[in-house]
Every structure is written in structure tokens, then in C-alpha cells.
Design a protein around this motif. Structure first.
Motif, PDB file in Angstrom:
ATOM      1  N   MET A 198      16.377  10.551 -15.872  1.00 20.90           N
ATOM      2  CA  MET A 198      16.563   9.110 -15.933  1.00 20.90           C
ATOM      3  C   MET A 198      17.465   8.772 -17.112  1.00 20.90           C
ATOM      4  SD  MET A 198      14.612   7.560 -13.558  1.00 20.90           S
ATOM      5  CE  MET A 198      13.576   6.174 -13.900  1.00 20.90           C
ATOM      6  N   ALA A 199      18.392   7.874 -16.867  1.00 21.28           N
ATOM      7  CA  ALA A 199      19.308   7.408 -17.905  1.00 21.28           C
ATOM      8  C   ALA A 199      18.773   6.121 -18.511  1.00 21.28           C
ATOM      9  CB  ALA A 199      20.686   7.156 -17.299  1.00 21.28           C
ATOM     10  N   LYS A 200      19.148   5.875 -19.765  1.00 20.24           N
ATOM     11  CA  LYS A 200      18.822   4.607 -20.402  1.00 20.24           C
ATOM     12  C   LYS A 200      20.037   3.694 -20.319  1.00 20.24           C
ATOM     13  CE  LYS A 200      15.294   5.757 -23.714  1.00 20.24           C
ATOM     14  NZ  LYS A 200      14.884   5.675 -25.127  1.00 20.24           N
ATOM     15  N   ALA A 201      19.770   2.430 -20.042  1.00 21.84           N
ATOM     16  CA  ALA A 201      20.811   1.410 -20.042  1.00 21.84           C
ATOM     17  C   ALA A 201      20.267   0.196 -20.774  1.00 21.84           C
ATOM     18  CB  ALA A 201      21.207   1.045 -18.613  1.00 21.84           C
ATOM     19  N   TRP A 202      21.193  -0.574 -21.361  1.00 22.08           N
ATOM     20  CA  TRP A 202      20.824  -1.779 -22.089  1.00 22.08           C
ATOM     21  C   TRP A 202      21.524  -2.949 -21.440  1.00 22.08           C
ATOM     22  CZ3 TRP A 202      21.664   2.980 -24.056  1.00 22.08           C
ATOM     23  CH2 TRP A 202      20.577   3.574 -24.714  1.00 22.08           C
ATOM     24  N   LEU A 203      20.753  -3.992 -21.168  1.00 26.16           N
ATOM     25  CA  LEU A 203      21.235  -5.151 -20.440  1.00 26.16           C
ATOM     26  C   LEU A 203      21.146  -6.391 -21.313  1.00 26.16           C
ATOM     27  CD1 LEU A 203      19.227  -4.576 -17.106  1.00 26.16           C
ATOM     28  CD2 LEU A 203      21.413  -3.544 -17.798  1.00 26.16           C
ATOM     29  N   SER A 204      22.063  -7.305 -21.114  1.00 30.35           N
ATOM     30  CA  SER A 204      22.029  -8.610 -21.753  1.00 30.35           C
ATOM     31  C   SER A 204      21.823  -9.643 -20.659  1.00 30.35           C
ATOM     32  CB  SER A 204      23.341  -8.867 -22.492  1.00 30.35           C
ATOM     33  OG  SER A 204      23.353 -10.146 -23.070  1.00 30.35           O
ATOM     34  N   LEU A 205      20.870 -10.541 -20.864  1.00 31.44           N
ATOM     35  CA  LEU A 205      20.567 -11.581 -19.889  1.00 31.44           C
ATOM     36  C   LEU A 205      20.743 -12.939 -20.537  1.00 31.44           C
ATOM     37  CD1 LEU A 205      18.628  -9.011 -19.278  1.00 31.44           C
ATOM     38  CD2 LEU A 205      17.492 -10.570 -17.739  1.00 31.44           C
ATOM     39  N   GLY A 206      21.253 -13.894 -19.777  1.00 33.42           N
ATOM     40  CA  GLY A 206      21.412 -15.250 -20.279  1.00 33.42           C
ATOM     41  C   GLY A 206      21.333 -16.260 -19.155  1.00 33.42           C
ATOM     42  N   ALA A 207      20.952 -17.487 -19.522  1.00 32.36           N
ATOM     43  CA  ALA A 207      20.889 -18.598 -18.570  1.00 32.36           C
ATOM     44  C   ALA A 207      20.971 -19.894 -19.361  1.00 32.36           C
ATOM     45  CB  ALA A 207      19.587 -18.557 -17.770  1.00 32.36           C
ATOM     46  N   ASN A 208      21.588 -20.929 -18.743  1.00 30.06           N
ATOM     47  CA  ASN A 208      21.636 -22.209 -19.438  1.00 30.06           C
ATOM     48  C   ASN A 208      21.558 -23.433 -18.520  1.00 30.06           C
ATOM     49  OD1 ASN A 208      24.319 -22.128 -18.458  1.00 30.06           O
ATOM     50  ND2 ASN A 208      25.115 -23.130 -20.297  1.00 30.06           N
ATOM     51  N   ILE A 209      21.261 -23.247 -17.251  1.00 26.15           N
ATOM     52  CA  ILE A 209      21.013 -24.395 -16.376  1.00 26.15           C
ATOM     53  C   ILE A 209      19.724 -24.136 -15.609  1.00 26.15           C
ATOM     54  CG2 ILE A 209      23.391 -25.224 -16.191  1.00 26.15           C
ATOM     55  CD1 ILE A 209      23.704 -23.710 -13.579  1.00 26.15           C
ATOM     56  N   GLY A 210      19.117 -25.214 -15.133  1.00 26.11           N
ATOM     57  CA  GLY A 210      17.824 -25.074 -14.471  1.00 26.11           C
ATOM     58  C   GLY A 210      16.738 -24.919 -15.524  1.00 26.11           C
ATOM     59  N   ASP A 211      15.890 -23.905 -15.367  1.00 24.91           N
ATOM     60  CA  ASP A 211      14.817 -23.594 -16.325  1.00 24.91           C
ATOM     61  C   ASP A 211      15.106 -22.205 -16.886  1.00 24.91           C
ATOM     62  OD1 ASP A 211      12.489 -22.952 -17.691  1.00 24.91           O
ATOM     63  OD2 ASP A 211      11.146 -23.658 -16.104  1.00 24.91           O
ATOM     64  N   PRO A 212      15.959 -22.101 -17.914  1.00 26.29           N
ATOM     65  CA  PRO A 212      16.423 -20.801 -18.395  1.00 26.29           C
ATOM     66  C   PRO A 212      15.303 -19.805 -18.722  1.00 26.29           C
ATOM     67  CG  PRO A 212      17.800 -22.501 -19.331  1.00 26.29           C
ATOM     68  CD  PRO A 212      16.660 -23.194 -18.632  1.00 26.29           C
ATOM     69  N   ALA A 213      14.244 -20.245 -19.384  1.00 26.11           N
ATOM     70  CA  ALA A 213      13.165 -19.311 -19.746  1.00 26.11           C
ATOM     71  C   ALA A 213      12.509 -18.726 -18.493  1.00 26.11           C
ATOM     72  CB  ALA A 213      12.135 -20.002 -20.633  1.00 26.11           C
ATOM     73  N   ALA A 214      12.264 -19.566 -17.508  1.00 23.06           N
ATOM     74  CA  ALA A 214      11.653 -19.092 -16.258  1.00 23.06           C
ATOM     75  C   ALA A 214      12.611 -18.173 -15.507  1.00 23.06           C
ATOM     76  CB  ALA A 214      11.254 -20.277 -15.383  1.00 23.06           C
ATOM     77  N   GLN A 215      13.908 -18.493 -15.540  1.00 24.34           N
ATOM     78  CA  GLN A 215      14.882 -17.663 -14.837  1.00 24.34           C
ATOM     79  C   GLN A 215      15.015 -16.297 -15.505  1.00 24.34           C
ATOM     80  OE1 GLN A 215      16.631 -21.839 -13.774  1.00 24.34           O
ATOM     81  NE2 GLN A 215      18.075 -20.596 -14.895  1.00 24.34           N
ATOM     82  N   LEU A 216      14.987 -16.248 -16.831  1.00 29.50           N
ATOM     83  CA  LEU A 216      15.010 -14.945 -17.507  1.00 29.50           C
ATOM     84  C   LEU A 216      13.782 -14.128 -17.123  1.00 29.50           C
ATOM     85  CD1 LEU A 216      16.275 -15.923 -21.070  1.00 29.50           C
ATOM     86  CD2 LEU A 216      17.583 -14.817 -19.244  1.00 29.50           C
ATOM     87  N   ALA A 217      12.610 -14.769 -17.143  1.00 27.28           N
ATOM     88  CA  ALA A 217      11.377 -14.057 -16.775  1.00 27.28           C
ATOM     89  C   ALA A 217      11.457 -13.538 -15.344  1.00 27.28           C
ATOM     90  CB  ALA A 217      10.164 -14.970 -16.955  1.00 27.28           C
TER      91      ALA A 217
END
Length: 147
Positions: free
Chosen positions: A1-20
Motif C-alpha cells: 500500500m502506498a501513502k498519499a496526502w490529500l488537500s480538501l477544501g470547500a466554500n459554498i453550501g455547508d463546507p464543514a459537512a461537505q468535508l466530512a
């Protein structure tokens, strides 16, 4: 298994819920396990500044997927969550970027690794440094110096 690092962002709608929800969908995918996640930070927009602030976070995942297959999965999650690509750096329901995949250097039409702008973006580096300080330092050192 490889490790990868992701960046997530949101700024419309309900960003906290969308990230979750994005984290849940990534973790539910075959051949991907979420191993670490940062806290959510609120940041000013980058590039196009006349839009709402962003909620951003980072994930570390272990995956059996090769980088382009991982990208396909992440873009399918974005689409399923309602992401429509109207403009570069514009507002979004969800954005999921592969920041690094192991220590691979890759440049294709669809994917550049490490992410070419990671070293310029505190909203990527700060959450990443919380969960993977050595990867954040590698990105800064690699992208700030000669290629």
C-alpha cells in the motif's frame, strides 16, 4: 500500500459537512484507507479573492490505487457531491487534490506530483504539517529549490 496526502477544501453550501462527507466517501472507497486527518481550518480564498472563505483540511491515506486511478476516484467523488468546474480557483462545493503520493515525481496532462502549488499555499501546508510534518517539509524543500 502506498501513502498519499490529500488537500480538501470547500466554500459554498455547508463546507464543514461537505468535508466530512468527502472524508467518509474517500474512506468507504475500495483500496483506500484514511489513516490520518487534520483539523479543519478557515482560510481566505487564494487566486480569486472575491468569494467566501474556505474550510480546508488534509488527509493521509493508504491506497493500492496508482496515482491516476486515485485521481479518478477523487474526481468521481467531487462530481457525485455536486462539484462543477466553472472557473479556475472559483467557489466550490468540494475540492480534493492529491498533494503528494509517496515521494513520486510525475507529470502528465492530468496530474502533476507533487502538487505544483503546494509550497505556495498555507491552506495546504498548515493542515498537512499537522498530520505529516516530514511530507510538508519535503514539499517545501523540493518545490522551493531547483527541479
Amino acid at each position: 500500500m502506498a501513502k498519499a496526502w490529500l488537500s480538501l477544501g470547500a466554500n459554498i453550501g455547508d463546507p464543514a459537512a461537505q468535508l466530512a462527507e468527502a472524508v467518509r466517501r474517500i474512506g468507504a472507497a475500495d483500496e483506500v484507507t484514511v489513516t490520518q486527518q487534520s483539523k479543519v481550518i478557515i482560510t481566505k480564498p487564494w487566486g480569486k479573492t472575491d468569494q467566501p472563505d474556505f474550510a480546508n483540511m488534509a488527509l493521509e491515506v493508504e491506497t493500492a490505487l496508482e496515482p491516476l486511478r486515485l485521481l479518478d476516484l477523487l474526481q468521481a467523488i467531487e462530481t457525485a457531491m455536486g462539484r462543477v468546474r466553472h472557473e479556475t480557483w472559483g467557489p466550490r462545493v468540494i475540492d480534493i487534490d492529491i498533494v503528494a503520493y509517496e515521494r513520486q515525481v510525475l507529470e502528465t496532462e492530468r496530474l502533476t506530483l507533487p502538487h505544483p502549488f503546494a509550497h505556495e499555499r498555507a491552506f495546504v501546508l498548515d493542515p498537512l504539517a499537522e498530520i505529516a510534518p516530514e511530507t510538508a517539509a519535503w514539499l517545501v524543500g523540493r518545490t522551493a529549490g531547483p527541479a
